[in-house]
Write a protein that holds these residues in place. Structure first.
Motif, PDB file in Angstrom:
ATOM      1  N   VAL A  32       3.939  -6.426  -6.459  1.00 25.41           N
ATOM      2  CA  VAL A  32       3.177  -5.865  -6.055  1.00 25.41           C
ATOM      3  C   VAL A  32       1.598  -6.052  -6.715  1.00 25.41           C
ATOM      4  O   VAL A  32       2.155  -4.469  -7.832  1.00 25.41           O
ATOM      5  CB  VAL A  32       2.682  -4.454  -5.327  1.00 25.41           C
ATOM      6  CG1 VAL A  32       1.596  -4.123  -4.889  1.00 25.41           C
ATOM      7  CG2 VAL A  32       4.131  -4.388  -4.113  1.00 25.41           C
ATOM      8  N   PRO A  33       0.422  -6.639  -6.980  1.00 23.37           N
ATOM      9  CA  PRO A  33      -0.587  -7.341  -7.503  1.00 23.37           C
ATOM     10  C   PRO A  33      -1.155  -5.586  -8.079  1.00 23.37           C
ATOM     11  O   PRO A  33      -1.289  -4.204  -7.212  1.00 23.37           O
ATOM     12  CB  PRO A  33      -1.350  -7.931  -7.278  1.00 23.37           C
ATOM     13  CG  PRO A  33      -0.673  -7.996  -6.328  1.00 23.37           C
ATOM     14  CD  PRO A  33       0.296  -7.319  -5.306  1.00 23.37           C
ATOM     15  N   GLU A  34      -1.057  -5.210  -9.504  1.00 24.35           N
ATOM     16  CA  GLU A  34      -1.926  -3.848 -10.272  1.00 24.35           C
ATOM     17  C   GLU A  34      -3.183  -4.065  -9.750  1.00 24.35           C
ATOM     18  O   GLU A  34      -3.906  -2.501  -9.794  1.00 24.35           O
ATOM     19  CB  GLU A  34      -1.223  -4.082 -11.443  1.00 24.35           C
ATOM     20  CG  GLU A  34       0.099  -3.447 -11.942  1.00 24.35           C
ATOM     21  CD  GLU A  34       0.238  -3.272 -13.042  1.00 24.35           C
ATOM     22  OE1 GLU A  34      -0.605  -3.679 -14.116  1.00 24.35           O
ATOM     23  OE2 GLU A  34       1.976  -3.379 -14.037  1.00 24.35           O
ATOM     24  N   THR A  35      -3.777  -4.864  -9.749  1.00 31.68           N
ATOM     25  CA  THR A  35      -5.291  -5.051  -9.501  1.00 31.68           C
ATOM     26  C   THR A  35      -6.337  -6.292  -9.007  1.00 31.68           C
ATOM     27  O   THR A  35      -5.270  -7.124  -8.592  1.00 31.68           O
ATOM     28  CB  THR A  35      -6.155  -4.932 -11.037  1.00 31.68           C
ATOM     29  OG1 THR A  35      -5.322  -6.436 -11.581  1.00 31.68           O
ATOM     30  CG2 THR A  35      -5.501  -4.065 -12.307  1.00 31.68           C
ATOM     31  N   PRO A  36      -6.788  -5.837  -7.849  1.00 29.95           N
ATOM     32  CA  PRO A  36      -7.150  -6.798  -6.778  1.00 29.95           C
ATOM     33  C   PRO A  36      -7.748  -7.853  -7.683  1.00 29.95           C
ATOM     34  O   PRO A  36      -8.728  -8.056  -8.102  1.00 29.95           O
ATOM     35  CB  PRO A  36      -7.986  -5.926  -6.113  1.00 29.95           C
ATOM     36  CG  PRO A  36      -8.266  -4.988  -6.666  1.00 29.95           C
ATOM     37  CD  PRO A  36      -7.537  -4.439  -7.457  1.00 29.95           C
ATOM     38  N   PHE A  37      -8.006  -8.860  -6.716  1.00 29.81           N
ATOM     39  CA  PHE A  37      -9.210 -10.011  -6.719  1.00 29.81           C
ATOM     40  C   PHE A  37      -9.808  -9.505  -6.062  1.00 29.81           C
ATOM     41  O   PHE A  37     -10.153  -9.027  -5.454  1.00 29.81           O
ATOM     42  CB  PHE A  37      -8.320 -11.679  -7.271  1.00 29.81           C
ATOM     43  CG  PHE A  37      -8.009 -12.271  -5.696  1.00 29.81           C
ATOM     44  CD1 PHE A  37      -8.416 -13.216  -4.861  1.00 29.81           C
ATOM     45  CD2 PHE A  37      -7.094 -11.419  -5.263  1.00 29.81           C
ATOM     46  CE1 PHE A  37      -8.169 -13.166  -3.591  1.00 29.81           C
ATOM     47  CE2 PHE A  37      -6.054 -11.975  -4.069  1.00 29.81           C
ATOM     48  CZ  PHE A  37      -6.638 -13.208  -3.109  1.00 29.81           C
ATOM     49  N   VAL A  38     -11.106 -10.873  -6.180  1.00 26.22           N
ATOM     50  CA  VAL A  38     -12.667 -10.379  -5.170  1.00 26.22           C
ATOM     51  C   VAL A  38     -12.557 -11.935  -4.182  1.00 26.22           C
ATOM     52  O   VAL A  38     -12.835 -12.672  -4.168  1.00 26.22           O
ATOM     53  CB  VAL A  38     -13.737 -10.413  -6.160  1.00 26.22           C
ATOM     54  CG1 VAL A  38     -15.088  -9.892  -5.189  1.00 26.22           C
ATOM     55  CG2 VAL A  38     -13.872  -9.165  -6.579  1.00 26.22           C
ATOM     56  N   LEU A  39     -12.586 -11.708  -3.195  1.00 18.51           N
ATOM     57  CA  LEU A  39     -12.576 -12.793  -2.278  1.00 18.51           C
ATOM     58  C   LEU A  39     -13.730 -12.934  -1.735  1.00 18.51           C
ATOM     59  O   LEU A  39     -14.419 -12.599  -0.932  1.00 18.51           O
ATOM     60  CB  LEU A  39     -11.727 -12.292  -0.921  1.00 18.51           C
ATOM     61  CG  LEU A  39     -10.869 -13.946   0.081  1.00 18.51           C
ATOM     62  CD1 LEU A  39     -11.070 -14.590  -0.150  1.00 18.51           C
ATOM     63  CD2 LEU A  39     -10.743 -12.712   1.549  1.00 18.51           C
ATOM     64  N   VAL A  96       0.340  -9.311  -1.613  1.00 16.61           N
ATOM     65  CA  VAL A  96       1.964  -8.323  -1.389  1.00 16.61           C
ATOM     66  C   VAL A  96       2.856  -9.438  -1.204  1.00 16.61           C
ATOM     67  O   VAL A  96       2.639  -9.651  -0.463  1.00 16.61           O
ATOM     68  CB  VAL A  96       1.470  -7.383  -0.898  1.00 16.61           C
ATOM     69  CG1 VAL A  96       3.187  -6.417  -0.998  1.00 16.61           C
ATOM     70  CG2 VAL A  96       0.723  -6.152  -1.470  1.00 16.61           C
ATOM     71  N   ALA A  97       3.579  -9.805  -2.409  1.00 19.99           N
ATOM     72  CA  ALA A  97       4.945 -10.885  -1.511  1.00 19.99           C
ATOM     73  C   ALA A  97       6.258 -10.310  -1.684  1.00 19.99           C
ATOM     74  O   ALA A  97       6.066  -9.415  -2.867  1.00 19.99           O
ATOM     75  CB  ALA A  97       4.734 -12.046  -2.658  1.00 19.99           C
ATOM     76  N   GLY A  98       7.338 -10.718  -1.050  1.00 20.12           N
ATOM     77  CA  GLY A  98       8.926  -9.971  -1.582  1.00 20.12           C
ATOM     78  C   GLY A  98       9.429 -10.894  -0.346  1.00 20.12           C
ATOM     79  O   GLY A  98       9.408 -12.266   0.010  1.00 20.12           O
ATOM     80  N   VAL A  99      11.008 -10.889  -0.741  1.00 25.21           N
ATOM     81  CA  VAL A  99      11.873 -12.089  -0.763  1.00 25.21           C
ATOM     82  C   VAL A  99      12.405 -11.261   0.510  1.00 25.21           C
ATOM     83  O   VAL A  99      13.316  -9.865   0.153  1.00 25.21           O
ATOM     84  CB  VAL A  99      13.207 -12.525  -1.710  1.00 25.21           C
ATOM     85  CG1 VAL A  99      13.974 -12.610  -0.726  1.00 25.21           C
ATOM     86  CG2 VAL A  99      12.351 -13.010  -2.362  1.00 25.21           C
ATOM     87  N   ALA A 100      13.033 -11.732   2.195  1.00 23.15           N
ATOM     88  CA  ALA A 100      13.475 -10.828   2.511  1.00 23.15           C
ATOM     89  C   ALA A 100      15.078 -10.200   2.326  1.00 23.15           C
ATOM     90  O   ALA A 100      16.142 -11.201   2.265  1.00 23.15           O
ATOM     91  CB  ALA A 100      13.550 -11.618   3.884  1.00 23.15           C
ATOM     92  N   ALA A 101      15.166  -8.895   3.099  1.00 25.53           N
ATOM     93  CA  ALA A 101      16.207  -8.352   2.793  1.00 25.53           C
ATOM     94  C   ALA A 101      17.196  -8.319   4.502  1.00 25.53           C
ATOM     95  O   ALA A 101      18.496  -8.721   3.297  1.00 25.53           O
ATOM     96  CB  ALA A 101      16.315  -7.036   1.787  1.00 25.53           C
ATOM     97  N   ASN A 102      16.765  -8.776   5.373  1.00 16.53           N
ATOM     98  CA  ASN A 102      17.416  -8.349   6.577  1.00 16.53           C
ATOM     99  C   ASN A 102      16.719  -9.757   7.660  1.00 16.53           C
ATOM    100  O   ASN A 102      15.873 -10.443   6.563  1.00 16.53           O
ATOM    101  CB  ASN A 102      17.261  -7.350   6.998  1.00 16.53           C
ATOM    102  CG  ASN A 102      15.583  -6.580   7.608  1.00 16.53           C
ATOM    103  OD1 ASN A 102      14.884  -7.527   6.832  1.00 16.53           O
ATOM    104  ND2 ASN A 102      15.752  -5.524   7.082  1.00 16.53           N
ATOM    105  N   GLY A 103      16.976  -9.715   8.962  1.00 15.53           N
ATOM    106  CA  GLY A 103      16.350 -10.653   9.295  1.00 15.53           C
ATOM    107  C   GLY A 103      15.347 -10.210  10.400  1.00 15.53           C
ATOM    108  O   GLY A 103      15.423 -10.837  11.273  1.00 15.53           O
ATOM    109  N   ALA A 104      14.699  -9.150   9.871  1.00 20.78           N
ATOM    110  CA  ALA A 104      13.634  -9.074  10.622  1.00 20.78           C
ATOM    111  C   ALA A 104      12.956 -10.520  10.508  1.00 20.78           C
ATOM    112  O   ALA A 104      12.320 -11.257   9.991  1.00 20.78           O
ATOM    113  CB  ALA A 104      12.603  -7.925   9.649  1.00 20.78           C
TER     114      ALA A 104
END
Length: 423
Positions: free
Chosen positions: A292-299, A311-319
């Motif tokens: 989870v980034p601490e600060t945003p960037f400008v798009l 925000v990125a993550g590694v899946a822990a279940n089959g959702a």
């Protein structure tokens, strides 16, 4: 081929489908060129994505269990299908497009096209979907030119600009009084053409003008969203959060200064923090690790600039991708904080039905991989008047919000659809 009778998912009959995906030579640089005049479905970004047409299967659903019902139906449909996939990438094989209402009562649907043209990483393919009893021959791809939209007149939707600004002022008073931290308020604009609107015309213009957005079309809802609610691909989960906006001027030097001011704005940073936290909290139960980034960037987009965080993550279940979208909706970016309080306040003071605006829109394949965006920068065709559309825009309201500035921001967010219609 002998198959049993259709199975049932809840009260919905699920047909047995035969699905075939095979590579083809590129016919056109743009997938949208292949869409027929009516009933096109799309999810494209730059030159990649999916475009489909026809209806091999469809689920219309509403209510508080709409996401669960849709997932149950999709599992039954994929379980009963016979699939030959010579491509083997997310988006090949059996695929559905979907669009969900903002509230439980708004209509939602999943649609499986009869034909899907996909492109990913230089590979183009065609998928055909048909009942086992009547196998379809692979279509010959053609380039179909849309009809330009005629003269357009715009009119206020549920509220005038002045009335909407008064609603924003009311919301600010409630926020400063401690009733809620943030609420997202939306408004609509009516576009009336002299003749039927060929949705392929604004759709192509959106894709050309906003190549970094996800251009979509599902059941008359079209748009180009900058906000990816969630992507699930082979165990990796990602979500792009946008909150905090400033309008571009067209002067590069001035816009750089505006981008710097946006990045320092306490009002916009507060709004953005609410949105990021709501996404991270919703995804955490489904991830074994997260970034989870601490600060945003400008798009930087052609019409506005946003504070953005991936925000990125590694899946822990089959959702599935749809299950993750259900967990995220509605995020603080389109509803507010706390969610339940903000949702009630929207119902009390916004004064219009959002329909599928600000709901999840996207696609999913049989493996549960897919991409769901938030239906923003969009318009809904009127099913009873083919020359009429509702356009939508919304703004996040916090304690430091100024009603006139929020009205100007909403006008900026209406620019993509207004321009796409040819104005």
């Amino acid at each position: 081929m002998s198959l049993p009778d259709p199975v049932h998912a809840g009260a919905e009959a699920v047909p047995h489908l035969v699905v075939r995906s095979h590579p083809v030579a590129d016919v056109s640089e743009h997938l949208l060129d292949h869409l027929p005049e009516h009933g096109g479905l799309a999810w494209v970004r730059r030159s990649d994505g999916l475009a489909g047409w026809g209806v091999a299967a469809r689920l219309d659903v509403a209510g508080s269990n709409r996401f669960a019902t849709a997932q149950q139906w999709w599992r039954a449909l994929t379980g009963a299908a016979v699939v030959r996939d010579d491509i083997g990438v997310p988006g090949s094989g059996l695929v559905c497009f979907g669009s969900f209402g903002f509230t439980d009562d708004d209509p939602s649907e999943l649609v499986v096209p009869e034909v899907i043209v996909g492109r990913r990483g230089g590979t183009t393919w065609v998928t055909t979907v048909s009942p086992a009893s009547s196998l379809a021959a692979p279509p010959e791809l053609t380039v179909n030119e849309p009809t330009p939209v005629g003269e357009i007149a715009f009119a206020d939707g549920a509220r005038s600009g002045t009335a909407w600004s008064a609603i924003v002022a009311d919301a600010v008073t409630r926020i400063t009084g401690g009733a809620v931290d943030k609420v997202v308020l939306a408004r609509d604009l009516i576009a009336q053409s002299v003749g039927p609107i060929d949705l392929r015309w604004p759709l192509r213009r959106l894709a050309a003008a906003y190549p970094n957005c996800w251009t979509f079309a599902v059941d008359g809802l079209i748009g180009a969203t900058p906000e990816l609610l969630v992507r699930r691909e082979k165990g990796l989960i990602t979500s792009r959060v946008l909150a905090g906006t400033i309008r571009r001027t067209g002067d590069d030097a001035h816009d750089l200064a505006l981008a710097a001011s946006l990045a320092r704005s306490s009002k916009d940073l507060e709004e953005h923090e609410f949105a990021v936290r709501s996404v991270a909290d919703a995804l955490e139960p489904h991830c074994k690790s997260m970034n989870v980034p601490e600060t945003p960037f400008v798009l930087h987009l052609p019409n506005v600039m946003h504070l953005a965080s991936d925000v990125a993550g590694v899946a822990a279940n089959g959702a599935s991708a749809l299950g993750l979208a259900a967990a995220l909706h509605p995020s603080a970016a389109v509803c507010g904080t706390p969610t339940a309080v903000a949702r009630d306040l929207i119902e009390q003071i916004e004064g219009m039905s959002r329909g599928r605006y600000a709901g999840p829109v996207g696609w999913m394949d049989a493996a549960g991989d897919g991409e769901w965006g938030i239906a923003l920068r969009c318009g809904q065709a009127d099913p009873d008047d083919p020359a009429r559309m509702r356009l939508f825009a919304g703004c996040g309201i916090v304690a430091g919000s100024d009603p006139e500035a929020e009205l100007a921001e909403s006008n900026a967010k209406l620019v993509p659809m207004r321009d796409a219609l040819g104005v």
